[in-house]
Motif scaffolding. Structure first.
Motif, mmCIF file in Angstrom:
data_model
loop_
_atom_site.group_PDB
_atom_site.id
_atom_site.type_symbol
_atom_site.label_atom_id
_atom_site.label_comp_id
_atom_site.label_asym_id
_atom_site.label_seq_id
_atom_site.Cartn_x
_atom_site.Cartn_y
_atom_site.Cartn_z
ATOM 1 N N GLN A 13 27.353 37.210 43.787
ATOM 2 C CA GLN A 13 28.911 37.451 43.274
ATOM 3 C C GLN A 13 28.763 37.974 41.706
ATOM 4 O O GLN A 13 29.507 37.268 40.908
ATOM 5 N N VAL A 14 27.992 38.655 41.388
ATOM 6 C CA VAL A 14 27.829 39.413 40.065
ATOM 7 C C VAL A 14 28.826 40.294 39.942
ATOM 8 O O VAL A 14 28.838 41.454 40.562
ATOM 9 N N ARG A 15 30.025 40.238 38.960
ATOM 10 C CA ARG A 15 31.005 40.982 38.845
ATOM 11 C C ARG A 15 31.362 41.558 37.223
ATOM 12 O O ARG A 15 31.264 40.934 36.425
ATOM 13 N N ASP A 16 31.948 42.635 37.312
ATOM 14 C CA ASP A 16 32.496 43.109 35.976
ATOM 15 C C ASP A 16 33.624 42.367 35.850
ATOM 16 O O ASP A 16 34.388 41.951 36.632
ATOM 17 N N GLU A 17 34.094 42.183 34.463
ATOM 18 C CA GLU A 17 35.262 41.377 34.202
ATOM 19 C C GLU A 17 36.527 41.908 34.712
ATOM 20 O O GLU A 17 37.588 41.328 34.633
ATOM 21 N N SER A 18 36.526 43.183 34.933
ATOM 22 C CA SER A 18 37.570 43.748 35.418
ATOM 23 C C SER A 18 38.038 43.436 36.904
ATOM 24 O O SER A 18 39.310 43.762 37.416
ATOM 25 N N ALA A 354 36.393 35.646 49.520
ATOM 26 C CA ALA A 354 37.798 34.858 49.954
ATOM 27 C C ALA A 354 37.673 33.421 49.102
ATOM 28 O O ALA A 354 38.733 32.983 48.741
ATOM 29 N N ALA A 355 36.624 32.696 49.181
ATOM 30 C CA ALA A 355 36.352 31.434 48.792
ATOM 31 C C ALA A 355 36.118 31.388 47.068
ATOM 32 O O ALA A 355 36.090 30.314 46.637
ATOM 33 N N THR A 356 35.948 32.487 46.473
ATOM 34 C CA THR A 356 35.587 32.385 45.151
ATOM 35 C C THR A 356 36.352 33.292 44.258
ATOM 36 O O THR A 356 37.427 33.051 43.754
ATOM 37 N N ILE A 357 36.446 34.493 44.167
ATOM 38 C CA ILE A 357 37.156 35.521 43.204
ATOM 39 C C ILE A 357 38.493 35.448 43.849
ATOM 40 O O ILE A 357 39.599 35.360 42.970
ATOM 41 N N ASN A 358 38.851 35.555 45.161
ATOM 42 C CA ASN A 358 40.307 35.693 45.535
ATOM 43 C C ASN A 358 40.939 34.420 45.306
ATOM 44 O O ASN A 358 42.069 34.057 45.107
ATOM 45 N N GLY A 359 40.115 33.171 45.616
ATOM 46 C CA GLY A 359 40.694 31.672 45.567
ATOM 47 C C GLY A 359 41.132 31.779 43.963
ATOM 48 O O GLY A 359 41.957 31.200 43.819
ATOM 49 N N ALA A 360 40.380 32.159 43.173
ATOM 50 C CA ALA A 360 40.376 32.104 41.650
ATOM 51 C C ALA A 360 41.785 32.980 41.472
ATOM 52 O O ALA A 360 42.655 32.454 40.781
ATOM 53 N N TYR A 361 41.889 33.937 42.029
ATOM 54 C CA TYR A 361 43.177 34.616 41.845
ATOM 55 C C TYR A 361 44.503 33.971 42.193
ATOM 56 O O TYR A 361 45.474 34.084 41.657
ATOM 57 N N ALA A 362 44.217 33.238 43.435
ATOM 58 C CA ALA A 362 45.330 32.366 43.865
ATOM 59 C C ALA A 362 45.814 31.231 43.089
ATOM 60 O O ALA A 362 46.591 30.538 43.388
ATOM 61 N N MET A 363 45.133 30.998 42.034
ATOM 62 C CA MET A 363 45.410 30.182 40.952
ATOM 63 C C MET A 363 45.457 30.659 39.615
ATOM 64 O O MET A 363 45.534 29.781 38.736
ATOM 65 N N ASP A 364 45.681 32.133 39.663
ATOM 66 C CA ASP A 364 45.648 32.596 38.175
ATOM 67 C C ASP A 364 44.336 32.200 37.178
ATOM 68 O O ASP A 364 44.490 32.285 36.029
ATOM 69 N N LEU A 365 43.320 32.236 38.079
ATOM 70 C CA LEU A 365 42.133 31.912 37.296
ATOM 71 C C LEU A 365 41.244 32.860 37.424
ATOM 72 O O LEU A 365 39.882 32.553 36.820
ATOM 73 N N SER A 371 33.508 34.277 39.710
ATOM 74 C CA SER A 371 32.602 35.329 39.885
ATOM 75 C C SER A 371 31.462 34.975 38.456
ATOM 76 O O SER A 371 31.691 34.294 37.638
ATOM 77 N N ILE A 372 30.348 35.482 38.644
ATOM 78 C CA ILE A 372 29.335 35.375 37.683
ATOM 79 C C ILE A 372 29.514 36.635 36.855
ATOM 80 O O ILE A 372 29.105 37.882 37.239
ATOM 81 N N THR A 373 29.943 36.417 35.745
ATOM 82 C CA THR A 373 30.526 37.369 34.833
ATOM 83 C C THR A 373 30.390 36.909 33.349
ATOM 84 O O THR A 373 30.529 35.789 33.127
ATOM 85 N N LYS A 374 29.846 37.780 32.501
ATOM 86 C CA LYS A 374 29.656 37.352 31.204
ATOM 87 C C LYS A 374 31.252 36.773 30.825
ATOM 88 O O LYS A 374 32.053 37.569 30.394
ATOM 89 N N GLY A 375 30.940 35.748 29.846
ATOM 90 C CA GLY A 375 32.193 35.087 29.150
ATOM 91 C C GLY A 375 32.810 34.176 30.070
ATOM 92 O O GLY A 375 33.852 33.288 29.543
ATOM 93 N N LYS A 376 32.674 33.956 31.427
ATOM 94 C CA LYS A 376 33.469 33.268 32.400
ATOM 95 C C LYS A 376 32.726 31.847 32.060
ATOM 96 O O LYS A 376 31.739 31.575 31.729
ATOM 97 N N GLN A 377 33.492 30.988 32.506
ATOM 98 C CA GLN A 377 33.137 29.397 32.669
ATOM 99 C C GLN A 377 31.808 29.234 33.442
ATOM 100 O O GLN A 377 31.946 29.978 34.605
ATOM 101 N N ALA A 378 30.908 28.349 32.986
ATOM 102 C CA ALA A 378 29.623 28.492 33.836
ATOM 103 C C ALA A 378 29.947 27.516 34.740
ATOM 104 O O ALA A 378 29.571 26.071 34.838
ATOM 105 N N ASN A 379 30.811 27.670 35.747
ATOM 106 C CA ASN A 379 30.676 26.929 36.929
ATOM 107 C C ASN A 379 30.086 27.371 38.252
ATOM 108 O O ASN A 379 30.392 28.293 38.756
ATOM 109 N N LEU A 380 29.001 26.638 38.548
ATOM 110 C CA LEU A 380 27.865 27.284 39.348
ATOM 111 C C LEU A 380 27.473 26.335 40.409
ATOM 112 O O LEU A 380 27.563 25.052 40.304
ATOM 113 N N ILE A 381 27.150 26.890 41.670
ATOM 114 C CA ILE A 381 26.545 26.236 42.741
ATOM 115 C C ILE A 381 24.976 26.747 42.482
ATOM 116 O O ILE A 381 24.654 27.811 42.680
ATOM 117 N N LEU A 382 23.935 25.522 42.428
ATOM 118 C CA LEU A 382 22.825 25.714 42.605
ATOM 119 C C LEU A 382 22.179 25.314 44.099
ATOM 120 O O LEU A 382 22.462 24.128 44.213
#
Ligand SMILES: N=CN[C@@H](CCC(=O)O)C(=O)O
Ligand SMILES: [Zn+2]
Length: 411
Positions: A13-18, A354-365, A371-382
């Protein structure tokens, strides 16, 4: 503090910030880097890349992730985690043949939970709810929305919302708060439901807004609960206080709730187990995220949201748990992702989007999470050592998570 993960089998889930949400055919794409590194600086994702191009840097701690996958934490955009007591006796009643509706008509259901909540101290509601929140964080949830709606009196609704606020203050993950005073008609208003709507709109809502206790407004738009007309009235009033709708619609009947939500520019319309073509049509070219809650369908044996129809219409789709004592006593997003694949025929890529980027959208987050994007919070599952990300939904019921990081800290 600089934390470096090396030899990551796949960084997913490596994404551009846009990219703030993905829709339709885009949902099949889940960009990733195989054999990757990931640098976390303090609470944020600082950089990442392929192990072939690992830059030299001063690092405080290195974690070797050989054989393991990293992905952003789950974003659970629809929960009722704050509640008191449980409803396992109704579970047994349903096994013995009563329907969810029959139980509700006998004064069980939401009214049963409201009675318990009203009789439980704020401290105890907090204690019970914080245990659930900690449990779901360990299962990989790194952002969550929580609703009121088991109070159904001014005091009890405000109590629930204060508990949500306390959880937000105590825990590092983002906690979004939704006012769901219009969740069910209390017994004493059964013969005069409009008076309950008036109480919610004229008395409770202004206090919720003045005390800054909610970002979103919700209503259970459903036969036997609240009408489309009630929905318009409430959303109109809440809009004046700046509360954006995230609403319960089309769980048992399609009565026009989706359209009402869209007309008020809802951030999301949730449940959608029963969808007419016009519900799909009205969502096209809008800012409203459809949200499916497959573990509710599993628990109540009701239809699953028609994900294929929604995605093939070019729409986005998010997945959430609906964690609550009546219809979904589980906050496990891993199970939700599995069910989406097994029962809704979503591909693993679609379900993870649906469970990551779209879920974040549904909370204005989605500018900071999902997503794994430079500058985003480091909330990660290993993950543990697993063959591929597809193994996550495939091995349903298996806990494939090694550890969870919220704001760069292992929890
Ligand atoms: N449907 C409305 N509200 C919850 C269930 C509430 C309950 O049964 O306690 C839901 O989203 O499923
Ligand atoms: Zn719900």
């Amino acid at each position: 503090m600089k934390l470096l993960f090396t030899n990551i089998k796949e960084l997913v889930q490596v994404r551009d910030e846009s990219v703030l949400k993905v829709s339709g055919a885009e949902m099949k794409e889940l960009p990733s880097i195989k054999n990757a590194w990931l640098l976390v600086e303090n609470d944020k994702i600082a950089d990442f890349g392929s192990m072939n191009e690992l830059p030299e840097a001063d690092i405080d701690k290195t974690i070797d992730a050989t054989g393991k996958i990293i992905l952003p934490t789950w974003c659970d955009s629809h929960t009722h985690i704050v509640y008191a007591g449980n409803r396992e006796l109704e579970f047994a009643d349903r096994i013995n043949g009563l329907s969810y509706e029959e139980i509700a008509n006998r004064g069980g259901g939401i009214l049963n939970s409201a009675k318990t909540l009203q009789e439980t101290s704020e401290d105890s509601v907090y204690e019970q709810s914080s245990k659930r929140l900690e449990e779901v964080m360990k299962l990989g949830t790194g952002a969550v929305e929580i609703k009121s709606g088991y109070g159904l009196t001014e005091d009890a609704e405000l109590k629930m919302l204060r508990v949500i606020k306390s959880l937000r203050e105590k825990y590092e993950l983002p906690v979004k708060s939704t006012f769901l005073g219009a969740h069910a008609i209390p017994k004493e208003y059964k013969s005069k439901p409009q008076e309950y709507m008036d109480l919610v709109i004229n008395e409770i809502l202004p206090k919720v807004a003045d005390q800054g206790l909610a970002e979103y407004i919700d209503i259970f738009c459903e036969k036997g609960y609240f009408s489309v007309e009630d929905t318009h009235k409430l959303l109109e009033a809440a809009g004046k206080y700046g509360l954006r709708p995230k609403i319960h619609v089309n769980q048992f009947n399609a009565i026009g709730g989706v359209k009402a939500g869209v007309e008020h520019n809802a951030l999301s319309v949730d449940h959608l187990e029963v969808m007419e073509n016009e519900d799909i049509e009205v969502l096209k070219n809008t800012e409203t995220m459809p949200v499916a809650l497959p573990s509710c369908s599993l628990f109540l044996s009701i239809p699953y949201t028609p994900a294929r129809q929604i995605i093939e219409a070019g729409l986005p789709l998010a997945l959430a748990t609906d964690f609550n004592p009546g219809s979904t006593p589980s906050g496990n997003m891993n199970l939700v992702v599995s069910l989406a694949c097994i029962k809704m025929k979503m591909t693993p890529e679609e379900a993870i989007n649906a469970a990551t980027i779209n879920g974040a959208y549904a909370m204005d987050l989605s500018k900071t999470h999902g997503s794994i994007t430079k500058g985003k919070q480091a909330n990660l599952i290993l993950t543990k050592e697993i063959p591929s990300y597809t193994f996550l939904p495939y091995a349903f019921g298996t806990n494939s998570i090694d550890s969870v990081y919220i704001n760069g800290e292992k929890i």
